[in-house]
Scaffold this active site. Structure first.
Site, mmCIF file in Angstrom:
data_model
loop_
_atom_site.group_PDB
_atom_site.id
_atom_site.type_symbol
_atom_site.label_atom_id
_atom_site.label_comp_id
_atom_site.label_asym_id
_atom_site.label_seq_id
_atom_site.Cartn_x
_atom_site.Cartn_y
_atom_site.Cartn_z
ATOM 1 N N GLU A 1 8.561 -22.143 -5.385
ATOM 2 C CA GLU A 1 7.382 -21.300 -5.589
ATOM 3 C C GLU A 1 6.527 -22.564 -6.047
ATOM 4 O O GLU A 1 6.646 -23.031 -7.063
ATOM 5 C CB GLU A 1 7.385 -20.274 -6.764
ATOM 6 C CG GLU A 1 6.111 -19.681 -6.911
ATOM 7 C CD GLU A 1 6.024 -18.928 -8.054
ATOM 8 O OE1 GLU A 1 6.998 -18.632 -8.948
ATOM 9 O OE2 GLU A 1 4.931 -18.126 -8.408
ATOM 10 N N ASP B 1 5.427 -26.918 -10.810
ATOM 11 C CA ASP B 1 4.081 -27.155 -11.211
ATOM 12 C C ASP B 1 3.982 -28.143 -12.187
ATOM 13 O O ASP B 1 4.939 -28.480 -12.535
ATOM 14 C CB ASP B 1 3.691 -25.747 -11.981
ATOM 15 C CG ASP B 1 2.014 -25.675 -12.162
ATOM 16 O OD1 ASP B 1 1.576 -24.438 -11.562
ATOM 17 O OD2 ASP B 1 1.415 -26.375 -12.529
ATOM 18 N N ASN C 1 4.363 -33.400 -9.567
ATOM 19 C CA ASN C 1 3.178 -33.232 -8.621
ATOM 20 C C ASN C 1 3.720 -32.959 -7.345
ATOM 21 O O ASN C 1 4.764 -33.419 -6.752
ATOM 22 C CB ASN C 1 2.567 -34.429 -8.802
ATOM 23 C CG ASN C 1 1.099 -34.204 -8.006
ATOM 24 O OD1 ASN C 1 1.097 -33.532 -7.022
ATOM 25 N ND2 ASN C 1 0.241 -34.838 -8.726
ATOM 26 N N ASP D 1 -5.485 -22.898 -5.765
ATOM 27 C CA ASP D 1 -7.033 -23.100 -5.783
ATOM 28 C C ASP D 1 -7.216 -23.509 -4.450
ATOM 29 O O ASP D 1 -6.607 -24.485 -3.659
ATOM 30 C CB ASP D 1 -7.090 -24.585 -6.636
ATOM 31 C CG ASP D 1 -8.503 -25.041 -6.820
ATOM 32 O OD1 ASP D 1 -9.159 -24.560 -5.953
ATOM 33 O OD2 ASP D 1 -8.933 -25.312 -7.906
ATOM 34 N N LYS E 1 -13.732 -28.241 -1.270
ATOM 35 C CA LYS E 1 -14.249 -29.490 -0.891
ATOM 36 C C LYS E 1 -13.165 -30.533 -0.513
ATOM 37 O O LYS E 1 -13.479 -31.604 -0.074
ATOM 38 C CB LYS E 1 -15.270 -30.033 -2.130
ATOM 39 C CG LYS E 1 -16.492 -29.173 -1.946
ATOM 40 C CD LYS E 1 -17.534 -29.785 -2.861
ATOM 41 C CE LYS E 1 -18.615 -28.729 -2.892
ATOM 42 N NZ LYS E 1 -19.384 -28.757 -4.034
ATOM 43 N N ASP F 1 -6.714 -14.761 -3.156
ATOM 44 C CA ASP F 1 -8.353 -13.725 -3.299
ATOM 45 C C ASP F 1 -9.067 -14.407 -2.505
ATOM 46 O O ASP F 1 -10.191 -13.579 -2.217
ATOM 47 C CB ASP F 1 -8.551 -13.782 -4.657
ATOM 48 C CG ASP F 1 -8.742 -15.181 -5.261
ATOM 49 O OD1 ASP F 1 -7.806 -15.711 -5.254
ATOM 50 O OD2 ASP F 1 -10.161 -15.551 -5.431
ATOM 51 N N THR G 1 0.844 -12.167 -10.069
ATOM 52 C CA THR G 1 0.839 -13.209 -11.131
ATOM 53 C C THR G 1 -0.124 -13.141 -11.987
ATOM 54 O O THR G 1 -0.971 -12.234 -11.731
ATOM 55 C CB THR G 1 0.815 -14.547 -10.079
ATOM 56 O OG1 THR G 1 -0.627 -14.719 -9.454
ATOM 57 C CG2 THR G 1 1.614 -14.490 -8.788
ATOM 58 N N TYR H 1 -2.774 -15.281 -12.218
ATOM 59 C CA TYR H 1 -4.129 -15.283 -11.518
ATOM 60 C C TYR H 1 -4.321 -14.192 -10.627
ATOM 61 O O TYR H 1 -5.576 -13.691 -10.847
ATOM 62 C CB TYR H 1 -4.147 -16.566 -10.539
ATOM 63 C CG TYR H 1 -4.704 -17.664 -11.592
ATOM 64 C CD1 TYR H 1 -3.747 -18.286 -12.320
ATOM 65 C CD2 TYR H 1 -5.955 -18.220 -11.666
ATOM 66 C CE1 TYR H 1 -4.099 -19.455 -13.315
ATOM 67 C CE2 TYR H 1 -6.313 -19.487 -12.521
ATOM 68 C CZ TYR H 1 -5.570 -20.073 -13.105
ATOM 69 O OH TYR H 1 -5.683 -21.088 -13.839
ATOM 70 N N GLU H 2 -3.299 -13.653 -10.160
ATOM 71 C CA GLU H 2 -3.742 -12.136 -9.320
ATOM 72 C C GLU H 2 -4.282 -11.348 -10.024
ATOM 73 O O GLU H 2 -5.228 -10.556 -9.761
ATOM 74 C CB GLU H 2 -2.230 -11.996 -8.759
ATOM 75 C CG GLU H 2 -2.468 -10.567 -7.725
ATOM 76 C CD GLU H 2 -1.159 -10.588 -7.008
ATOM 77 O OE1 GLU H 2 -0.055 -11.228 -7.248
ATOM 78 O OE2 GLU H 2 -1.120 -9.600 -6.194
HETATM 79 C C1 LIG Z 1 -4.857 -21.152 -9.700
HETATM 80 S S1 LIG Z 1 -3.158 -21.588 -10.100
HETATM 81 C C2 LIG Z 1 -2.147 -20.398 -9.866
HETATM 82 C C3 LIG Z 1 -0.968 -20.249 -10.807
HETATM 83 C C4 LIG Z 1 0.147 -19.249 -10.323
HETATM 84 N N1 LIG Z 1 0.771 -19.354 -9.144
HETATM 85 C C5 LIG Z 1 -0.582 -17.703 -10.319
HETATM 86 O O1 LIG Z 1 -0.939 -17.200 -9.279
HETATM 87 O O2 LIG Z 1 -0.801 -17.364 -11.361
HETATM 88 C C6 LIG Z 1 -2.600 -23.083 -9.439
HETATM 89 C C7 LIG Z 1 -1.554 -23.858 -9.932
HETATM 90 O O3 LIG Z 1 -0.991 -24.978 -9.144
HETATM 91 C C8 LIG Z 1 -0.836 -25.943 -9.803
HETATM 92 N N2 LIG Z 1 -0.958 -27.122 -8.952
HETATM 93 C C9 LIG Z 1 -2.022 -27.390 -8.291
HETATM 94 N N3 LIG Z 1 -1.785 -28.406 -7.400
HETATM 95 C C10 LIG Z 1 -0.653 -28.994 -7.824
HETATM 96 C C11 LIG Z 1 -0.025 -29.975 -7.400
HETATM 97 N N4 LIG Z 1 -0.536 -30.946 -6.650
HETATM 98 N N5 LIG Z 1 1.175 -30.272 -8.256
HETATM 99 C C12 LIG Z 1 1.659 -29.291 -8.894
HETATM 100 N N6 LIG Z 1 1.212 -28.336 -9.298
HETATM 101 C C13 LIG Z 1 -0.160 -28.183 -8.842
HETATM 102 C C14 LIG Z 1 -1.760 -25.933 -10.995
HETATM 103 O O4 LIG Z 1 -1.089 -26.626 -11.973
HETATM 104 C C15 LIG Z 1 -1.796 -24.330 -11.329
HETATM 105 O O5 LIG Z 1 -0.768 -23.827 -12.203
#
Ligand SMILES: C[S@@+](CC[C@H](N)C(=O)[O-])C[C@H]1O[C@@H](n2cnc3c(N)ncnc32)[C@H](O)[C@@H]1O
Length: 233
Positions: free
Chosen positions: A50, A75, A102, A124, A128, A158, A198, A200-201
């Site tokens: 995930e 994450d 990362n 996310d 851009k 979403d 989740t 965010y969902e």
């Molecule tokens: C919008 S949040 C969504 C979290 C979770 N999936 C949810 O639906 O609640 C995006 C997550 O992706 C992680 N993330 C984004 N880019 C990343 C990267 N390059 N490496 C590790 N984590 C990343 C962020 O730290 C964040 O926790």
């Protein structure tokens, strides 16, 4: 009393199911690959990731539903991973682990053809910055290394923008779609897997947004294409 981020960071260091690997550990990459390939020494069950897991709802919920599969939530944010990792420890979910790193360097942690599926819930959309989009050709290339051939990618969002972009990248690379819906809770509200919610969902649902879901088979290729610019990776 709620724990502060610093308290969570300190506690998570002692969690047996969390591996924290910032960029600096790259020098030790062979050791890391061995270590993570042996995350679940008790079996050789399919391994599912995930990505951008936040609190790891898919990791923990799928682990409960499928005890014969192993799950790793990834994450960069330790305070988010903390929730899922703590829950998994409390429930003795021995088919769950978390990796704090990362996703740019995900290939350094798993050997080739190790992963059978990847879930990407609510990334996310990075409207851009294509390069940061977790479903862009750059990331697809990384995933293709560690996934089995025709391994499955699941995306929940979403965002109409990201949903459409994903469909375009699927088309540009001739991937086969497994399943898609642009209104999950209208059509599939009883599906045990797709309706795992989740953090965010839940926020988007509270705002009345429609949830989209798409899954496809990632076929291994030398080159992957971006839909708009045609830049190959
Ligand atoms: C919008 S949040 C969504 C979290 C979770 N999936 C949810 O639906 O609640 C995006 C997550 O992706 C992680 N993330 C984004 N880019 C990343 C990267 N390059 N490496 C590790 N984590 C990343 C962020 O730290 C964040 O926790």
């Amino acid at each position: 009393m709620r724990k502060t981020k610093l308290q969570k960071f300190k506690e998570i260091e002692k969690f047996s199911n969390v591996f924290q690997c910032p960029y600096t550990v790259l020098k030790k990459k062979i050791k890391i690959k061995n270590k993570l390939s042996n995350l679940f020494p008790q079996n050789d069950n399919p391994l599912i990731l995930e990505l951008g897991c936040g609190k790891g709802e898919y990791t923990t919920n799928l682990a409960r539903l499928f005890p014969n599969k192993n799950f790793v939530g990834v994450d960069i944010k330790g305070a988010r991973i903390y929730s899922g990792a703590k829950q998994a420890l409390m429930e003795h979910l021995n088919n769950v682990a978390f990796l704090r790193t990362n996703i740019d360097i995900i290939n350094h942690f798993f050997i080739q053809n190790k992963i059978s599926e990847i879930w990407i819930p609510f990334p996310d959309p990075q409207i851009k910055k294509i390069n940061k989009r977790l479903i862009s050709a750059r990331f697809i290339k990384y995933y293709s290394n560690i996934l089995i051939n025709n391994g499955i990618i699941h995306l929940k969002t979403d965002s109409d923008f990201l949903f459409n972009y994903t469909r375009k990248i699927i088309e540009a690379n001739n991937f086969r779609i497994l399943f898609q819906t642009n209104d999950l809770y209208k059509n599939y509200q009883t599906d045990k897997i797709l309706t795992i919610k989740t953090f965010y969902e839940q926020q988007w649902l509270n705002k009345g947004l429609k949830i989209k879901y798409i899954s496809f088979f990632l076929q291994k290729k030398e080159i992957y294409f971006e839909p708009k610019s045609g830049i190959d990776i």
